[in-house]
Design a protein around this motif. Structure first.
Motif, PDB file in Angstrom:
ATOM      1  N   ASN A 101      27.126  57.228  13.792  1.00  0.00           N
ATOM      2  CA  ASN A 101      26.362  58.361  14.305  1.00  0.00           C
ATOM      3  C   ASN A 101      24.918  57.990  14.623  1.00  0.00           C
ATOM      4  O   ASN A 101      24.243  58.678  15.380  1.00  0.00           O
ATOM      5  CB  ASN A 101      26.362  59.503  13.292  1.00  0.00           C
ATOM      6  CG  ASN A 101      27.737  60.109  13.080  1.00  0.00           C
ATOM      7  OD1 ASN A 101      28.194  60.910  13.870  1.00  0.00           O
ATOM      8  ND2 ASN A 101      28.398  59.714  11.997  1.00  0.00           N
ATOM      9  N   PHE A 102      24.442  56.907  14.010  1.00  0.00           N
ATOM     10  CA  PHE A 102      23.055  56.477  14.196  1.00  0.00           C
ATOM     11  C   PHE A 102      22.958  55.242  15.100  1.00  0.00           C
ATOM     12  O   PHE A 102      21.940  54.556  15.118  1.00  0.00           O
ATOM     13  CB  PHE A 102      22.423  56.180  12.837  1.00  0.00           C
ATOM     14  CG  PHE A 102      22.406  57.367  11.916  1.00  0.00           C
ATOM     15  CD1 PHE A 102      21.370  58.285  11.969  1.00  0.00           C
ATOM     16  CD2 PHE A 102      23.439  57.579  11.020  1.00  0.00           C
ATOM     17  CE1 PHE A 102      21.347  59.389  11.136  1.00  0.00           C
ATOM     18  CE2 PHE A 102      23.433  58.686  10.178  1.00  0.00           C
ATOM     19  CZ  PHE A 102      22.389  59.602  10.237  1.00  0.00           C
ATOM     20  N   ILE A 145      21.481  61.385  18.052  1.00  0.00           N
ATOM     21  CA  ILE A 145      22.199  61.715  16.822  1.00  0.00           C
ATOM     22  C   ILE A 145      22.681  63.153  16.931  1.00  0.00           C
ATOM     23  O   ILE A 145      21.873  64.091  16.943  1.00  0.00           O
ATOM     24  CB  ILE A 145      21.287  61.544  15.588  1.00  0.00           C
ATOM     25  CG1 ILE A 145      20.630  60.167  15.582  1.00  0.00           C
ATOM     26  CG2 ILE A 145      22.096  61.745  14.303  1.00  0.00           C
ATOM     27  CD1 ILE A 145      19.537  60.015  14.546  1.00  0.00           C
ATOM     28  N   LYS A 197      25.414  67.017  12.616  1.00  0.00           N
ATOM     29  CA  LYS A 197      24.479  67.862  11.884  1.00  0.00           C
ATOM     30  C   LYS A 197      24.882  68.085  10.424  1.00  0.00           C
ATOM     31  O   LYS A 197      24.046  68.440   9.599  1.00  0.00           O
ATOM     32  CB  LYS A 197      24.345  69.223  12.583  1.00  0.00           C
ATOM     33  CG  LYS A 197      23.617  69.163  13.923  1.00  0.00           C
ATOM     34  CD  LYS A 197      22.155  68.803  13.735  1.00  0.00           C
ATOM     35  CE  LYS A 197      21.389  68.891  15.044  1.00  0.00           C
ATOM     36  NZ  LYS A 197      19.957  68.525  14.864  1.00  0.00           N
ATOM     37  N   ILE A 232      21.861  57.996   3.050  1.00  0.00           N
ATOM     38  CA  ILE A 232      22.008  58.762   4.290  1.00  0.00           C
ATOM     39  C   ILE A 232      20.902  59.800   4.429  1.00  0.00           C
ATOM     40  O   ILE A 232      20.346  60.012   5.524  1.00  0.00           O
ATOM     41  CB  ILE A 232      23.401  59.419   4.329  1.00  0.00           C
ATOM     42  CG1 ILE A 232      24.475  58.328   4.360  1.00  0.00           C
ATOM     43  CG2 ILE A 232      23.532  60.341   5.533  1.00  0.00           C
ATOM     44  CD1 ILE A 232      25.849  58.811   4.004  1.00  0.00           C
ATOM     45  N   ILE A 233      20.553  60.443   3.332  1.00  0.00           N
ATOM     46  CA  ILE A 233      19.497  61.457   3.379  1.00  0.00           C
ATOM     47  C   ILE A 233      18.161  60.824   3.758  1.00  0.00           C
ATOM     48  O   ILE A 233      17.404  61.370   4.575  1.00  0.00           O
ATOM     49  CB  ILE A 233      19.411  62.196   2.024  1.00  0.00           C
ATOM     50  CG1 ILE A 233      20.648  63.092   1.854  1.00  0.00           C
ATOM     51  CG2 ILE A 233      18.130  63.022   1.935  1.00  0.00           C
ATOM     52  CD1 ILE A 233      20.800  63.694   0.470  1.00  0.00           C
ATOM     53  N   CYS A 276      18.150  59.983   7.488  1.00  0.00           N
ATOM     54  CA  CYS A 276      17.951  61.193   8.293  1.00  0.00           C
ATOM     55  C   CYS A 276      16.491  61.638   8.258  1.00  0.00           C
ATOM     56  O   CYS A 276      15.917  62.014   9.292  1.00  0.00           O
ATOM     57  CB  CYS A 276      18.855  62.315   7.791  1.00  0.00           C
ATOM     58  SG  CYS A 276      20.602  62.100   8.190  1.00  0.00           S
ATOM     59  N   HIS A 298      15.828  63.757  11.497  1.00  0.00           N
ATOM     60  CA  HIS A 298      17.099  64.413  11.793  1.00  0.00           C
ATOM     61  C   HIS A 298      17.381  65.447  10.714  1.00  0.00           C
ATOM     62  O   HIS A 298      17.754  65.116   9.585  1.00  0.00           O
ATOM     63  CB  HIS A 298      18.212  63.369  11.850  1.00  0.00           C
ATOM     64  CG  HIS A 298      19.547  63.932  12.263  1.00  0.00           C
ATOM     65  ND1 HIS A 298      19.738  64.593  13.457  1.00  0.00           N
ATOM     66  CD2 HIS A 298      20.754  63.929  11.634  1.00  0.00           C
ATOM     67  CE1 HIS A 298      20.993  64.973  13.552  1.00  0.00           C
ATOM     68  NE2 HIS A 298      21.630  64.588  12.460  1.00  0.00           N
ATOM     69  N   GLU A 299      17.218  66.710  11.058  1.00  0.00           N
ATOM     70  CA  GLU A 299      17.312  67.784  10.065  1.00  0.00           C
ATOM     71  C   GLU A 299      18.766  68.175   9.820  1.00  0.00           C
ATOM     72  O   GLU A 299      19.231  69.239  10.240  1.00  0.00           O
ATOM     73  CB  GLU A 299      16.458  68.966  10.505  1.00  0.00           C
ATOM     74  CG  GLU A 299      14.976  68.619  10.549  1.00  0.00           C
ATOM     75  CD  GLU A 299      14.096  69.822  10.832  1.00  0.00           C
ATOM     76  OE1 GLU A 299      14.567  70.766  11.509  1.00  0.00           O
ATOM     77  OE2 GLU A 299      12.928  69.819  10.380  1.00  0.00           O
ATOM     78  N   ALA A 300      19.457  67.327   9.128  1.00  0.00           N
ATOM     79  CA  ALA A 300      20.879  67.524   8.862  1.00  0.00           C
ATOM     80  C   ALA A 300      21.095  68.375   7.614  1.00  0.00           C
ATOM     81  O   ALA A 300      20.184  68.618   6.815  1.00  0.00           O
ATOM     82  CB  ALA A 300      21.565  66.167   8.700  1.00  0.00           C
ATOM     83  N   CYS A 318      12.070  68.584   8.183  1.00  0.00           N
ATOM     84  CA  CYS A 318      11.116  67.529   8.543  1.00  0.00           C
ATOM     85  C   CYS A 318       9.921  68.079   9.320  1.00  0.00           C
ATOM     86  O   CYS A 318       9.168  67.300   9.926  1.00  0.00           O
ATOM     87  CB  CYS A 318      11.813  66.449   9.364  1.00  0.00           C
ATOM     88  SG  CYS A 318      13.203  65.649   8.527  1.00  0.00           S
TER      89      CYS A 318
END
Length: 432
Positions: A278-279, A299, A302, A316-317, A320, A325-327, A368
């Motif tokens: 995904n990245f 990306i 979500k 992973i956090i 992001c 990337h506000e997942a 973010c």
């Protein structure tokens, strides 16, 4: 004196080859299987992770005279006990696996550990073992280590139930000893199973040692049976590989080769290949390992459900957060009872760059909107190896990082800082 690490990276390019240590998760299971097999099973490629080295040492010394501390630094409060004292320090996997292992041995043992270990619950596993016929007492606080295992196991039942959403290590501990139980084991898993791949790994490794099982609906059954004469080869560690995937994700250009990793692994954390796609990270399995390359791509994902790979959560956090990337993240229920409260630790450290990890029930969302890039950032590790390694990739976007207690990575990846230095990171050790 505490040894801190100053980490820098002069550019955002990364290339080279990394030789990873054996998987701690696989190795710890293999070592218990080896001990239970009475020498029939041999372990190849033993991990040099501190937890695995500790467990191997304890199992080698098992049975050596009473009043002897088998590992760790001992515990002054119980050092005068007539029981054999086994101090596993901060090794959570060893605590769970050895609780089950010593429960069916003849000798009397006290299992203890670090102060944090005494705060990590063990009650669900102890209760299950008591129902099977084990004699276990708490030495201090009910439901927590240290515990006394009195030996003289006499099986009372083969059917027990255990919650599936607390820790897969409780389930694995029971499955590992199942074939040695006179009546075998019929294990009923209550509710949703967290970290299913770790249970599947355990069963596959038992199968490799000729221990058969059935798994129907939520019931796993293993009969009393003999181990075969065989060898178990420990794969390189996919959890360790995840940090290199994170570094590749934050780099402008990446060309990495991780040796020994295969596409079809027992380790659930091998899912990092799919997640990091995904990245923009491409994984090519050839030449006896995996090649990582980076390509620019938007990306789009979500929501990340990390129920089956919670050890990847910090990695992973942080990626992001670094990429704005506000997942949203789910499946993090077990993170609060790890080496530290990993949710609180993430929230505290990410706040140092203006990022919020907002908790709403069992759902977590990155914010973010107030993120900034400091010139220098101090990372508290909370005695947690994964906090150090998950935040290390930030050296690609923050000019200087300082990590409290650099040797904390020894728990699972002792060569981590050395490997970073070999691939162009500035790594300076300082005494505090």
């Amino acid at each position: 004196m505490v040894q801190n690490i100053i980490l820098t990276k002069s550019n955002k390019q990364i290339n080279g080859t990394v030789h990873l240590t054996g998987s701690k998760s696989e190795c710890n299971r293999a070592l218990i299987i080896e001990a239970l097999s009475n020498g029939k099973v041999k372990v190849e490629n033993v991990s040099d992770a501190a937890d695995a080295v500790l467990l191997a040492g304890i199992l080698r010394k098992n049975g050596i005279g009473s009043q002897k501390v088998l590992a760790g630094e001992g515990n002054s409060e119980i050092e005068n006990s007539k029981s054999e004292i086994v101090d596993i320090g901060p090794a959570g996997t060893a605590m769970r696996f050895l609780t089950a292992y010593f429960a069916i041995q003849d000798n009397e043992v006290i299992l203890t550990g670090s102060q944090r270990m005494k705060e990590r619950p063990i009650g669900i596993l102890v209760e299950a073992l008591r129902k099977l016929g084990a004699h276990i007492d708490y030495e201090e606080k009910e439901g927590f280590p240290p515990i006394k295992l009195k030996g003289s196991f006499g099986q009372q039942t083969s059917k027990i139930s255990i919650k599936g959403n607390i820790s897969s290590q409780y389930i694995t501990a029971l499955l590992l000893i199942a074939a040695r139980l006179p009546f075998g084991l019929e294990l009923h898993i209550e509710g949703e199973l967290t970290s299913r791949p770790y249970v599947q790994m355990t069963l596959a490794m038992l199968e490799a040692a000729n221990i058969k099982h059935t798994w129907e609906d939520n019931i796993i059954t293993i009969s009393n049976q003999e181990f075969a004469t065989t060898s178990l080869h420990v794969e390189p560690d996919w959890s360790a590989a995840s940090y290199w995937y994170a570094i590749a994700a934050l780099a402008d250009k990446a060309d990495l080769f991780l040796t020994g990793l295969t596409q079809y692994s027992l380790q659930g954390d091998s899912v990092i290949t799919e997640i990091m796609a995904n990245f923009g990270i491409t994984s090519q399995f050839k030449d006896g390992g995996v090649h990582l390359t980076k390509e620019a791509k938007p990306i789009n994902r979500k929501i990340f459900d990390l129920k089956e790979c919670p050890d990847l959560a910090q990695t992973i956090i942080v990626v992001c957060a670094a990429l704005d990337h506000e997942a949203t993240f789910t499946g993090l229920e077990t993170l609060k009872i790890k080496e530290t409260d990993r949710i609180l630790a993430l929230q505290t450290e990410l706040a140092k760059m203006g990022v919020k990890l907002i908790e709403k029930g069992q759902v977590y969302k990155l914010d973010c909107s107030e993120k900034f890039i400091p010139e220098r950032m101090f990372i508290n590790t909370y005695h947690d190896h994964r906090m150090a390694m998950a935040f290390a990739p930030l050296a690609l976007i923050i000019p200087q990082l300082e990590f409290e207690n650099g040797p904390v990575v020894d728990k699972s990846y002792p060569a981590f800082w050395t490997d970073l230095a070999k691939l162009g990171f500035g790594v300076e050790e300082i005494e505090k």
